[in-house]
Motif scaffolding. Structure first.
Motif, PDB file in Angstrom:
ATOM      1  N   THR A   1       0.801  -1.231   0.000  1.00 54.05           N
ATOM      2  CA  THR A   1       0.000   0.000   0.000  1.00 54.05           C
ATOM      3  C   THR A   1       0.833   1.280   0.000  1.00 54.05           C
ATOM      4  OG1 THR A   1      -0.133  -0.082   2.424  1.00 54.05           O
ATOM      5  CG2 THR A   1      -1.925  -1.110   1.196  1.00 54.05           C
ATOM      6  N   VAL A   2       2.058   1.263   0.547  1.00 58.00           N
ATOM      7  CA  VAL A   2       2.802   2.519   0.704  1.00 58.00           C
ATOM      8  C   VAL A   2       3.180   3.155  -0.629  1.00 58.00           C
ATOM      9  CG1 VAL A   2       3.756   1.984   2.974  1.00 58.00           C
ATOM     10  CG2 VAL A   2       4.990   1.254   0.930  1.00 58.00           C
ATOM     11  N   VAL A   3       3.376   2.333  -1.666  1.00 56.07           N
ATOM     12  CA  VAL A   3       3.829   2.864  -2.949  1.00 56.07           C
ATOM     13  C   VAL A   3       2.707   3.612  -3.667  1.00 56.07           C
ATOM     14  CG1 VAL A   3       4.849   2.243  -5.185  1.00 56.07           C
ATOM     15  CG2 VAL A   3       5.557   1.050  -3.130  1.00 56.07           C
ATOM     16  N   ASN A   4       1.462   3.330  -3.299  1.00 54.51           N
ATOM     17  CA  ASN A   4       0.334   3.948  -4.006  1.00 54.51           C
ATOM     18  C   ASN A   4       0.425   5.472  -4.019  1.00 54.51           C
ATOM     19  OD1 ASN A   4      -0.584   1.378  -4.318  1.00 54.51           O
ATOM     20  ND2 ASN A   4      -2.270   1.544  -2.881  1.00 54.51           N
ATOM     21  N   VAL A   5       0.846   6.063  -2.889  1.00 51.08           N
ATOM     22  CA  VAL A   5       0.860   7.528  -2.796  1.00 51.08           C
ATOM     23  C   VAL A   5       2.063   8.136  -3.509  1.00 51.08           C
ATOM     24  CG1 VAL A   5      -0.391   7.507  -0.609  1.00 51.08           C
ATOM     25  CG2 VAL A   5       2.101   7.473  -0.596  1.00 51.08           C
ATOM     26  N   ALA A   6       3.006   7.299  -3.951  1.00 51.26           N
ATOM     27  CA  ALA A   6       4.219   7.818  -4.595  1.00 51.26           C
ATOM     28  C   ALA A   6       4.154   7.748  -6.118  1.00 51.26           C
ATOM     29  CB  ALA A   6       5.436   7.038  -4.104  1.00 51.26           C
ATOM     30  N   LEU A   7       3.029   7.310  -6.684  1.00 51.40           N
ATOM     31  CA  LEU A   7       2.974   7.087  -8.126  1.00 51.40           C
ATOM     32  C   LEU A   7       3.231   8.363  -8.923  1.00 51.40           C
ATOM     33  CD1 LEU A   7      -0.048   4.621  -8.395  1.00 51.40           C
ATOM     34  CD2 LEU A   7       2.391   4.107  -8.378  1.00 51.40           C
ATOM     35  N   ALA A  14       6.374   8.872 -11.371  1.00 48.83           N
ATOM     36  CA  ALA A  14       6.155   9.203 -12.779  1.00 48.83           C
ATOM     37  C   ALA A  14       6.955  10.442 -13.178  1.00 48.83           C
ATOM     38  CB  ALA A  14       4.663   9.434 -13.032  1.00 48.83           C
ATOM     39  N   HIS A  15       7.045  11.415 -12.287  1.00 47.98           N
ATOM     40  CA  HIS A  15       7.818  12.630 -12.575  1.00 47.98           C
ATOM     41  C   HIS A  15       9.306  12.321 -12.667  1.00 47.98           C
ATOM     42  CE1 HIS A  15      10.042  16.316 -11.419  1.00 47.98           C
ATOM     43  NE2 HIS A  15       9.140  16.921 -12.188  1.00 47.98           N
ATOM     44  N   ASP A  16       9.820  11.550 -11.711  1.00 44.92           N
ATOM     45  CA  ASP A  16      11.260  11.250 -11.691  1.00 44.92           C
ATOM     46  C   ASP A  16      11.680  10.398 -12.886  1.00 44.92           C
ATOM     47  OD1 ASP A  16      11.334  12.683  -9.393  1.00 44.92           O
ATOM     48  OD2 ASP A  16      11.941  11.034  -8.080  1.00 44.92           O
ATOM     49  N   PHE A  17      10.827   9.470 -13.295  1.00 39.54           N
ATOM     50  CA  PHE A  17      11.168   8.573 -14.397  1.00 39.54           C
ATOM     51  C   PHE A  17      10.618   9.056 -15.737  1.00 39.54           C
ATOM     52  CE2 PHE A  17      11.298   5.104 -10.976  1.00 39.54           C
ATOM     53  CZ  PHE A  17      12.678   5.176 -10.886  1.00 39.54           C
ATOM     54  N   ARG A  18      10.015  10.244 -15.728  1.00 39.77           N
ATOM     55  CA  ARG A  18       9.509  10.883 -16.948  1.00 39.77           C
ATOM     56  C   ARG A  18       8.529   9.974 -17.690  1.00 39.77           C
ATOM     57  NH1 ARG A  18      15.059  13.745 -19.320  1.00 39.77           N
ATOM     58  NH2 ARG A  18      15.493  14.987 -17.436  1.00 39.77           N
ATOM     59  N   THR A  19       7.556   9.512 -16.962  1.00 39.34           N
ATOM     60  CA  THR A  19       6.508   8.679 -17.549  1.00 39.34           C
ATOM     61  C   THR A  19       5.177   9.085 -16.934  1.00 39.34           C
ATOM     62  OG1 THR A  19       5.833   6.389 -17.983  1.00 39.34           O
ATOM     63  CG2 THR A  19       6.815   6.844 -15.833  1.00 39.34           C
TER      64      THR A  19
END
Length: 454
Positions: free
Chosen positions: A28-34, A38-43
């Motif tokens: 669940t913790v990764v959900n809030v970092a999407l 996406a910004h850091d990996f340019r996607t």
């Protein structure tokens, strides 16, 4: 009765708790970092969603081999290897350099995490014995209670503070402590090589593991707005159905469906499936309601579920003792009544109090029904039983989320005045449906058919 800190039950509980908390929080913790990822990996955030989906699918694919692996190598060895795999995947995720690498490393992490919970549940149930099954299941339930409540807020704090890589780096010291504790505290088992070896059902694995992954992925896509004609859904159904037909005809199947011949176990698994579908769907609807209907932010939506965990934490210890002393049926039925009342009240008057009421019931249900599932089984049958019940819960949870999400979309598209109220009502009805198999647990008219095969 008091337990020494060196008794197998207490030491096993400590080890299982350390491993369980990590794997459930990571779901669940990764959900809030999407968005940040996406910004850091340019996607796009949709692409980064694959990091969440890949973890869950990898976890689902490894569950079917749990029973065989424990029988072949022993639960202690499987637990240690799973911890190493999970820790290695966490380190790789923290070092990810692209979206593709993160998705791949999350899958590695999920391969280890998928074994930890069912193996841990089996170890704890075997260490507890039938007389302490309720208290054992109260302990094993804690990580699954904490994950949906603490995961999003913790994830938000980490992302806004030290950065998203620490979502994975924090697992390393916890994994190290868990490995040391497991190596020192878990009792050593007889050498599995001395026992007759059960060959791995390769064809069954080839059918069931990809079938579960496809089915869960298909349900996830349907919940996200895809059609019920999504290919993954039907491919998964076909593969799981083919495995089921084969497993009923061939001895030594990867998952022993003969365990459902124990009627208490079967009733408990059906009850857990109905209840889990309703409860996980409810935990998805609440944040959506907060953001779409209430105008709240992601952190506020995540914190809204905190009363659910608080309520469950209050009743978990009581539920374990009552289940051991008075049986599971009354405890579970009381819990379901509280959950249904809480969900219905939230539909009419959204707020923390109805969620707290549902949480109080949640702690009663989850502990008592899981304890009932294993209470009548022979000790040797428990690893296979945890495999089967875990598969049922994964499928039921995905189904519940998909059905409630589709219902909400249809109601919104039709212009319903209160679409969320109807969706919450459906969740309450689904939870109430679990009362039917719960009433059969321990009933004199629903006698246990026979001792389940070991």
């Amino acid at each position: 009765m008091r337990y020494s800190v060196r008794t197998p039950f207490v030491t096993t509980a400590l080890v299982v708790f350390l491993g369980g908390v990590m794997t459930m929080l990571d779901s669940t913790v990764v959900n809030v970092a999407l968005t940040t990822l996406a910004h850091d990996f340019r996607t796009t955030p949709a692409t980064m969603q694959q990091a969440v989906t890949g973890y869950l699918l990898a976890m689902s694919m490894t569950v079917p081999v749990t029973g065989w692996a424990v029988g072949r190598f022993g639960s202690r060895r499987v637990w240690l290897v799973s911890l190493v795999l999970f820790a290695g995947g966490s380190a790789l995720c923290a070092a990810a350099w692209s979206a593709g690498s993160l998705v791949a490393f999350r899958a590695v992490q999920g391969l280890g995490g998928g074994l930890l919970m069912p193996v841990g549940q089996a170890m704890l149930a075997q260490a507890a014995g039938k007389e302490r099954m309720g208290r054992a299941m109260a302990l094993i339930t804690v990580p699954s209670m904490l994950a949906p409540v603490l995961g999003p807020p913790l994830g938000g704090l980490v992302v806004e503070g030290p950065g998203w890589r620490w979502l994975f780096l924090v697992n390393l010291p916890i994994s190290a402590v868990a490995l040391i504790a497991a190596a020192l505290l878990l009792p050593r088992e007889p050498d599995p090589a001395a026992a007759p070896r059960q060959p791995l059902d390769v064809l069954g694995l080839a059918l069931l593991s990809p079938g579960l992954a496809a089915l869960i992925h298909g349900l996830s896509e349907v919940g996200g707005g895809a059609s019920f004609a999504h290919p993954a859904l039907w491919i998964g159904l076909a593969l799981v159905a083919a495995f089921t037909v084969r497993a009923l005809r061939v001895p030594g199947a990867l998952v022993d469906l003969r365990l459902l011949g124990d009627r208490t176990f079967a009733a408990a698994v059906v009850a857990l499936a109905c209840y889990s579908a309703a409860m996980l769907g409810f935990t998805v609807l609440v944040p959506l309601h907060s953001q779409l209907a209430g105008g709240g932010g992601p952190l506020e939506a995540g914190l809204l579920l905190a009363p659910l965990g608080i309520g469950a934490a209050l009743t978990l210890p009581i539920a374990g003792r009552l289940t051991d002393s008075r049986g599971a049926r009354g405890v579970a039925a009381t819990g379901v009544a509280a959950v249904v009342a809480g969900i219905a009240a939230f539909a009419a008057f959204p707020g923390p109090v109805p969620i707290l009421v549902a949480g109080l019931g949640h702690g009663l249900v989850s502990t008592s029904v899981v304890a009932a599932a294993y209470a009548t089984l022979e000790r040797a049958a428990i690893p296979a039983a945890t495999t089967l019940s875990t598969i049922a819960l994964r499928l039921a949870s995905s189904f519940g989320v998909a059905v409630l999400a589709v219902l909400l979309q249809l109601l919104t598209a039709a212009g319903a005045a209160r679409p969320f109220a109807y969706a919450f009502g459906c969740a309450a009805a689904l939870a109430a449906l679990s009362l039917v198999p719960i009433v059969l647990i321990g009933s004199k008219t629903w006698r246990r058919s026979s001792s389940a095969p070991a």
